[in-house]
Design an enzyme around this catalytic site. Structure first.
Site, mmCIF file in Angstrom:
data_model
loop_
_atom_site.group_PDB
_atom_site.id
_atom_site.type_symbol
_atom_site.label_atom_id
_atom_site.label_comp_id
_atom_site.label_asym_id
_atom_site.label_seq_id
_atom_site.Cartn_x
_atom_site.Cartn_y
_atom_site.Cartn_z
ATOM 1 N N GLY A 1 0.638 -1.278 0.294
ATOM 2 C CA GLY A 1 -0.028 0.010 0.116
ATOM 3 C C GLY A 1 1.073 0.708 0.026
ATOM 4 O O GLY A 1 2.177 1.082 -0.112
ATOM 5 N N ASP A 2 0.524 2.512 -0.032
ATOM 6 C CA ASP A 2 0.648 3.442 0.349
ATOM 7 C C ASP A 2 2.317 3.849 -1.171
ATOM 8 O O ASP A 2 1.302 3.665 -1.866
ATOM 9 C CB ASP A 2 1.555 3.827 1.639
ATOM 10 C CG ASP A 2 1.099 4.252 2.332
ATOM 11 O OD1 ASP A 2 -0.520 3.999 2.777
ATOM 12 O OD2 ASP A 2 1.326 4.274 3.476
ATOM 13 N N ASN A 3 2.827 4.197 -0.923
ATOM 14 C CA ASN A 3 4.451 3.535 -1.461
ATOM 15 C C ASN A 3 4.490 2.730 -2.613
ATOM 16 O O ASN A 3 5.615 2.143 -3.233
ATOM 17 C CB ASN A 3 4.959 4.501 -1.356
ATOM 18 C CG ASN A 3 4.854 5.690 -1.296
ATOM 19 O OD1 ASN A 3 4.342 5.953 -0.140
ATOM 20 N ND2 ASN A 3 5.684 7.271 -1.722
#
Length: 722
Positions: free
Chosen positions: A313-315
Site C-alpha cells: 500500500g501507500d508507495n
C-alpha cells in the site's frame, strides 16, 4: 479453545506500557509495531516481542526535502474541460486541485512537457497557439474554435504525501508538518535514500523488522480544492512520472511518451481501462527501476542483520508482487490490509517471500472507535469473510494498526479479537503448507492476467465500486471456494494457448473495461482459440458483458458459446421466440431465495432453441447455459458476493466443466456452511460462515452424508474416514 501464542502483530504507542503487556498476553502477540502518527518508546521496544518499525523511504524527511524542492515527486494532471464560447479562452488549470498537495512545475519548459488538447477534434493545440500566465496558473488560447472543448495536461510537483495527508485530516493532526515526497530517481534524493537508511539502521539497533511503507512512488491519490479525495487509483503509476523518467524512457525505448499517454483522456489509465502498449511499456520501465533501487535498500537492511518487510500500500507502485521483477528485490515479507477474502488471497498467494501478514480491520482510528459505535460488527464481518480464504491459503501472520489505546477502551472488542487470534493460530497449524482439496481449476481471463491476481481496487481502504460488484463478487466467492484459481491475460492465450489443466475460463465485467476485454476481442486468433478449446470440452462462464464489443452483428463475440447476446437496439424488429425457462436446472437446483444479480445486465436474450434458459424475468435472460460441442457455456447477468451467489457460481462452474456428478464432494448443503478438506493430513473442517447457529448435511469425499450442527461462526475439525 486453548490459549496459544504467536503469529500476531500489535500496534503500540508511548504511555501505554502496562496495557501493551496485557494485550500481548491476551492476544498472544509476538510482535509490536508503530503506526503513522505513533512511535514506540524504549520501554515498549524492550518487551519480549519482535519490533517492527515503519520506515518511509521517500517521505518523512522534510529537512532534506525542503532543500531539494526541485526533486519532489511529480504528476501529470488534466484541467477541467473548458468550452470556448468566445474567440479567446482562458483555462484555470489548477481549478479543482488542492494547492497544499500539488503546485505547477514551471522549472521544466511547459512548451515541451505540457499539452493543450482540443478534445472536440482530439488534436494537440500547437505550442505557438497558446500562452501561459504563470502568476495566475492559467493557459490562454487567443484563437480558440468556438464551442470546442479544451484541456491542459500539465506537470505538477507533489508537495504533500497523500497518505499522510489523509491521516493528517482524519486524525486532526493540526500543525504537524506535511510530509514532502521526493523522487529517488533524482541524484540527491537517490543518494540521500541510501545514506539515511545506513545511518538509521545504526541508530535503531532494537528494530528487528524494517517495515518499508513502501518504497518510492505512491499510488495515484489526488485531492480536490476542498481537501477531499478527487481521484483514487490503487494501481496508478501517475506519481512515478518525472521529466528525468520520461527522458530515460525515450532513451531506452526509442520513442517519447506524450502527456496523453499518462492522462488518457482524464482516465489516467485506471485499472478498469484496457491498457495501451505505451502504458504497458511504461509500467515495465518503472517496475524494473523500482525493483533495482528497492533491492539496494533491502540489501542494506540484511547487512544490518534485520528483516525487510514491504507494506502492500501507500508507495507500492512498481513493486507489484505478481510482476516478473518482484522476486529480485529480495524481501523477507509482505504485509497488506485485509478487506475480505479476495484481499486475503492477494496477500497470502504472494510468491518469493518468507512470510506474509494480513492487517485486519478495523483500523484503530477514531472514525471507527468512538462512543456509541460497536467495532465488533466490522471486525466480525472482516474476519468471517477472510477466514474462508485462510482455509485455502493462509497468511502467516495477522495484525492490526492504529492506536491501541483507542481499541483498549472497547472491552467487548478486545474480547472478540482474543477469540480471533486463537482461532487463527488453530487454523494455521492445521492448514499451513497443506494443499486443500480442489474440485476444479478455474482461470479468470482479463487484460492484466497474473500481474493483478486477486486485485481490482484500493486494498488499503477496502474501497470498491458498485459497477464492479460482480467482478468483486466472483473474486470474493472464489477466494474461499474449493477450486484452484489462476489469472490469465488475453496475451497469455495468444502466446501460449490455454493450459490443459484448466477446467473453466471466467470472463466478466462491463463492455470496454480491462476485465471484460473491450477491443481485445477483435483479435481473430483469440476468439477462435477459445472457441476450439470449449468445443473440445472446456467450460466458459461469462458474467455481465463477457467478450463484449460490437462487431459483425454480435455484441458478445462468444455469443455462439454462451447461447445469448445483448440487444443493442439494432435487432428490435427481429422476433425473439426463446423465452421459456427450464423448470429445473442443476445450476439453480438448491436455490431457496430470490435471485440477486446486483447491477445486473439488461436486454440479454437467447439466440436459439437449444439455449437452456435458467432464469428469465422482466423480458430478459439472467442465467443461461448452452452446449458447444463437447463443452459448455454459462451466462450470468450479475453476481454480487453472498453465500447464495457463491453457491450459484460454484454450480455454474461445475456445470460448465461437465462435472456435475463431482459437485457433492466435501460439500455442505447449507450455503452458509462450507467444507475444506486436506487429504494429505487426513483432516477436514466444517465452517459456519454466519453469525447464527446453522445445521447442514455434510458430504465427505466419498459422498457419505452426515448432519452437523454448528454454533455461530463455529469451525469443527474432523478426521477423514478411510
Amino acid at each position: 479453545m486453548s490459549k496459544t501464542k504467536g503469529r500476531v502483530t500489535l500496534p503500540s504507542e508511548a504511555g501505554f506500557l502496562n496495557e501493551t503487556k496485557e494485550m500481548l498476553e491476551r492476544w498472544g502477540a509476538d510482535a509490536l509495531r508503530d503506526s503513522d502518527g505513533t512511535k514506540l518508546p524504549a520501554e515498549i521496544k524492550a518487551l519480549d516481542a519482535e519490533i517492527y518499525t515503519t520506515y518511509f523511504v521517500a517521505r518523512g524527511h522534510n529537512e532534506f526535502a525542503k532543500e531539494h524542492m526541485d526533486e519532489c515527486q511529480q504528476l501529470y494532471l488534466m484541467s477541467k474541460r473548458c468550452t470556448a464560447f468566445e474567440k479567446e479562452l482562458t483555462i484555470d488549470f489548477m481549478d479543482g486541485y488542492y494547492e497544499e498537495q500539488v503546485v505547477p512545475d514551471y522549472l521544466h519548459d511547459p512548451a515541451k512537457w505540457w499539452e493543450v488538447i482540443d478534445r472536440t477534434t482530439d488534436t494537440v493545440v500547437p505550442v505557438t497557439a497558446w500562452e501561459l500566465d504563470h502568476e495566475n496558473n492559467r493557459v490562454i488560447i487567443p484563437c480558440a474554435d468556438r464551442f470546442h472543448e479544451y484541456t491542459v495536461s500539465f506537470l505538477v510537483y507533489a508537495i504533500w504525501d497523500p497518505t499522510q495527508m489523509y491521516n493528517h485530516i482524519t486524525n486532526n493532526w493540526g500543525d504537524k508538518p506535511h510530509d514532502i515526497p521526493f523522487d529517488v530517481r533524482q541524484t540527491a534524493s537517490g543518494r540521500f535514500a541510501k545514506e539515511y537508511l545506513i545511518q538509521w539502521l545504526k541508530e535503531n539497533p532494537d528494530t528487528d523488522v524494517v517495515r518499508f511503507t513502501t518504497f518510492f512512488y505512491h499510488f495515484t491519490l489526488v485531492f480536490n480544492q476542498h481537501a477531499k479525495e478527487k481521484f483514487v487509483d490503487w494501481f496508478g503509476y501517475g506519481a512515478s512520472v518525472s521529466v528525468k523518467a520520461l527522458e530515460a524512457f525515450e532513451a531506452e525505448y526509442g520513442y517519447a511518451l506524450r502527456p496523453e499517454d499518462i492522462i488518457d483522456n482524464g482516465y489516467y489509465n485506471t485499472t478498469f481501462r484496457v491498457p495501451s502498449r505505451h502504458y504497458l511499456d511504461y509500467i515495465d520501465f518503472i517496475q524494473r527501476f523500482v525493483a533495482a533501487k528497492a533491492k539496494e535498500l533491502v540489501e542494506l537492511v540484511h547487512a544490518a542483520g534485520k528483516k525487510a518487510m514491504m507494506f502492500l500500500g501507500d508507495n507500492w507502485i512498481g513493486t507489484e508482487p505478481y510482476g516478473q521483477y518482484f522476486e529480485s528485490i529480495g524481501l523477507d515479507a509482505v504485509v497488506g490490509s485485509v478487506g475480505g477474502g479476495a484481499t486475503l488471497r492477494l496477500i497470502s498467494d504472494i510468491p518469493h517471500v518468507k512470510y506474509t501478514e494480513g492487517r485486519f480491520l478495523p483500523y484503530f482510528f477514531p472514525d471507527t472507535f468512538y462512543e456509541g459505535n460497536d467495532p465488533c460488527v466490522e471486525a466480525m464481518e472482516n474476519w468471517l469473510t477472510a477466514r474462508r480464504a485462510i482455509m485455502r491459503k493462509p497468511v502467516d501472520r495477522i495484525g492490526y494498526g492504529g492506536y491501541l489505546s483507542l481499541a483498549y477502551k472497547f472491552p467487548k472488542f478486545v474480547d472478540y479479537i482474543e477469540q480471533v487470534t486463537d482461532e487463527f493460530r488453530e487454523i494455521y497449524d492445521n492448514v499451513h503448507g497443506k494443499k486443500p482439496f480442489c474440485g476444479l481449476k478455474v482461470a479468470i481471463l482479463n487484460s492484466w492476467g497474473k500481474l493483478r491476481s486477486w486485485q481490482t481496487y484500493m486494498v488499503a481502504h477496502a474501497l470498491w465500486y458498485k459497477q464492479i460488484y460482480s467482478y468483486l463478487g466472483i473474486l470474493e466467492s472464489l477466494s474461499g471456494a474449493s477450486v484452484d484459481v489462476c489469472f490469465i491475460s488475453f496475451e497469455d492465450i495468444l502466446k501460449n494457448g490455454i493450459a490443459s489443466d484448466i477446467d473453466v475460463i471466467i470472463n466478466a465485467g462491463d463492455a470496454g473495461t480491462a476485465f471484460s476485454g473491450g477491443e481485445e476481442w477483435l483479435d481473430l486468433q483469440l476468439v477462435t482459440t477459445i472457441r476450439k478449446w470449449v468445443y473440445e470440452g472446456g467450460g466458459f462462464v461469462g458474467i455481465g458483458e463477457p467478450s463484449a464489443i460490437h462487431k459483425g452483428g454480435r455484441f458478445f463475440q462468444l455469443a455462439d458459446i454462451l447461447g445469448v447476446d445483448k440487444e443493442l437496439g439494432f435487432t428490435l424488429s427481429t422476433d425473439k421466440y426463446f423465452t421459456q425457462a427450464e423448470k429445473t436446472h442443476f445450476i439453480t437446483e438448491d436455490r431457496s431465495e430470490a435471485f440477486d444479480f446486483g447491477e445486473s445486465m439488461k436486454n440479454v436474450y437467447a439466440l436459439e432453441e437449444n439455449t437452456e434458459i435458467v432464469e428469465y424475468s422482466n423480458g430478459e435472460v439472467h442465467i443461461a447455459a448452452h452446449a458447444y460441442g463437447a463443452g459448455r457455456g454459462v451466462y450470468i447477468a450479475g453476481l454480487p458476493y453472498s453465500q447464495a451467489n457463491t453457491r450459484l457460481l460454484m454450480r455454474s462452474l461445475y456445470y460448465a466443466a461437465g462435472k456435475e456428478q463431482e459437485f457433492k464432494r466435501w460439500f455442505a448443503e447449507n450455503p452458509l456452511c462450507e467444507v475444506h478438506a486436506y487429504p494429505e493430513t487426513g483432516k477436514y473442517a466444517i465452517l459456519n460462515n454466519s453469525a447464527k447457529a446453522q445445521t447442514s448435511n455434510i458430504y465427505d469425499g466419498e459422498g457419505r452424508i452426515e448432519e452437523v450442527s454448528l454454533a455461530p461462526a463455529e469451525i469443527i475439525w474432523k478426521e477423514i474416514r478411510a
